[in-house]
Design a protein around this motif. Structure first.
Motif, PDB file in Angstrom:
ATOM      1  N   ASP A   9      48.843  11.938-107.055  1.00  0.00           N
ATOM      2  CA  ASP A   9      47.506  12.043-107.633  1.00  0.00           C
ATOM      3  C   ASP A   9      46.425  11.407-106.776  1.00  0.00           C
ATOM      4  N   LYS A  11      44.482  11.475-103.730  1.00  0.00           N
ATOM      5  CA  LYS A  11      44.256  12.505-102.713  1.00  0.00           C
ATOM      6  C   LYS A  11      44.299  11.954-101.293  1.00  0.00           C
ATOM      7  N   ASP A  32      48.117  20.701-106.375  1.00  0.00           N
ATOM      8  CA  ASP A  32      46.917  20.393-107.149  1.00  0.00           C
ATOM      9  C   ASP A  32      47.358  19.853-108.502  1.00  0.00           C
ATOM     10  N   ILE A  33      47.230  18.540-108.713  1.00  0.00           N
ATOM     11  CA  ILE A  33      47.750  17.930-109.939  1.00  0.00           C
ATOM     12  C   ILE A  33      46.937  18.298-111.177  1.00  0.00           C
ATOM     13  N   GLU A  34      45.797  18.929-110.996  1.00  0.00           N
ATOM     14  CA  GLU A  34      44.986  19.329-112.135  1.00  0.00           C
ATOM     15  C   GLU A  34      45.409  20.694-112.674  1.00  0.00           C
ATOM     16  N   LYS A  35      46.349  21.323-111.985  1.00  0.00           N
ATOM     17  CA  LYS A  35      46.843  22.633-112.430  1.00  0.00           C
ATOM     18  C   LYS A  35      48.315  22.524-112.820  1.00  0.00           C
ATOM     19  N   ASP A  36      48.886  23.618-113.291  1.00  0.00           N
ATOM     20  CA  ASP A  36      50.269  23.654-113.748  1.00  0.00           C
ATOM     21  C   ASP A  36      51.215  23.335-112.589  1.00  0.00           C
TER      22      ASP A  36
END
Length: 222
Positions: A9, A11, A32-36
């Motif tokens: 997480d 970056k 991309d930890i904000e996506k699935d």
């Protein structure tokens, strides 16, 4: 080239790891930890997953447990927590190794190389692995995520050459030599037909529509 998927997480740390791994001839990509994450990791078809235990909104160990329902990709946990019970849980729920932050980057490379050696010992000399796809040279079979596919002799030779050289563009001439011991024995279009049939099989049976790539005017690569 061994492909490592980085799930981190922070970056800055993720980018540093990515650049460092590339210096050691690993192919590295940051998720991309904000996506699935599960969807990304399944689609990415990495050879090794570098997974942080503490992620926003999800525990890495829980994520590993879910991933094990779809992937058997080696998972190396990274964590700032050296708690023994957490380490035990990481292994019990499918992790292959664990490293505590801050860690010596050379130790990380050593652990990754150890996982690579284990993968090679597991598959042996009769199986080639690339992005989760396994080519069984003796039985002329292809396996991916629990599915099996029979392939022809020509398809076997094409995949053997490409999977033995991941990330390397193999010329049409070299492929024709591998198939027919000549680059002029058959019509050049015959190779295109064989590649086309193989791609259709991969898409229909494994839902892989981007396994074999074309580099226009140069050849093919995985």
């Amino acid at each position: 080239m061994v492909k490592v998927a980085i799930v981190e997480d922070d970056k800055v740390i993720a980018e540093e790891l990515c650049n460092y791994l590339k210096e050691w001839n690993f192919s590295a990509v940051c998720m991309d930890i904000e996506k699935d994450l599960i969807k990304q990791l399944v689609q990415e078809k990495a050879d090794i997953i570098l997974l942080d235990v503490h992620l926003p909104g999800v525990n890495g160990i829980s994520l590993c447990r879910q991933l094990r329902q779809q992937l058997d990709t080696p998972i190396l946990f990274i964590s700032s927590d050296a708690d023994r019970m957490q380490m035990v849980s990481a292994y019990e729920y499918g992790g292959d190794d664990y490293i505590v932050k801050p860690f010596d980057k050379m130790v990380l490379i050593a652990k990754l190389n150890a996982l690579v050696r284990r993968m090679k010992q597991k598959t042996g000399g009769d199986v080639l692995c690339c992005q989760g796809v396994e080519l069984h040279l003796r039985t002329c079979q292809l396996t991916y995520q629990g599915k099996e596919m029979e392939i022809t002799r020509n398809e076997l030779k094409i995949l053997e050459v490409l999977m033995s050289n991941p990330g390397v563009i193999v010329s049409r001439s070299d492929l024709m030599m591998a198939l027919w011991n000549s680059d002029c024995y058959v019509d050049d279009n015959t190779l295109s037909v064989n590649i086309g049939r193989l791609r259709k099989k991969l898409e229909d049976i494994f839902q892989l529509d981007d396994f074999i790539h074309t580099k226009k005017g140069m050849g093919y690569y995985i």
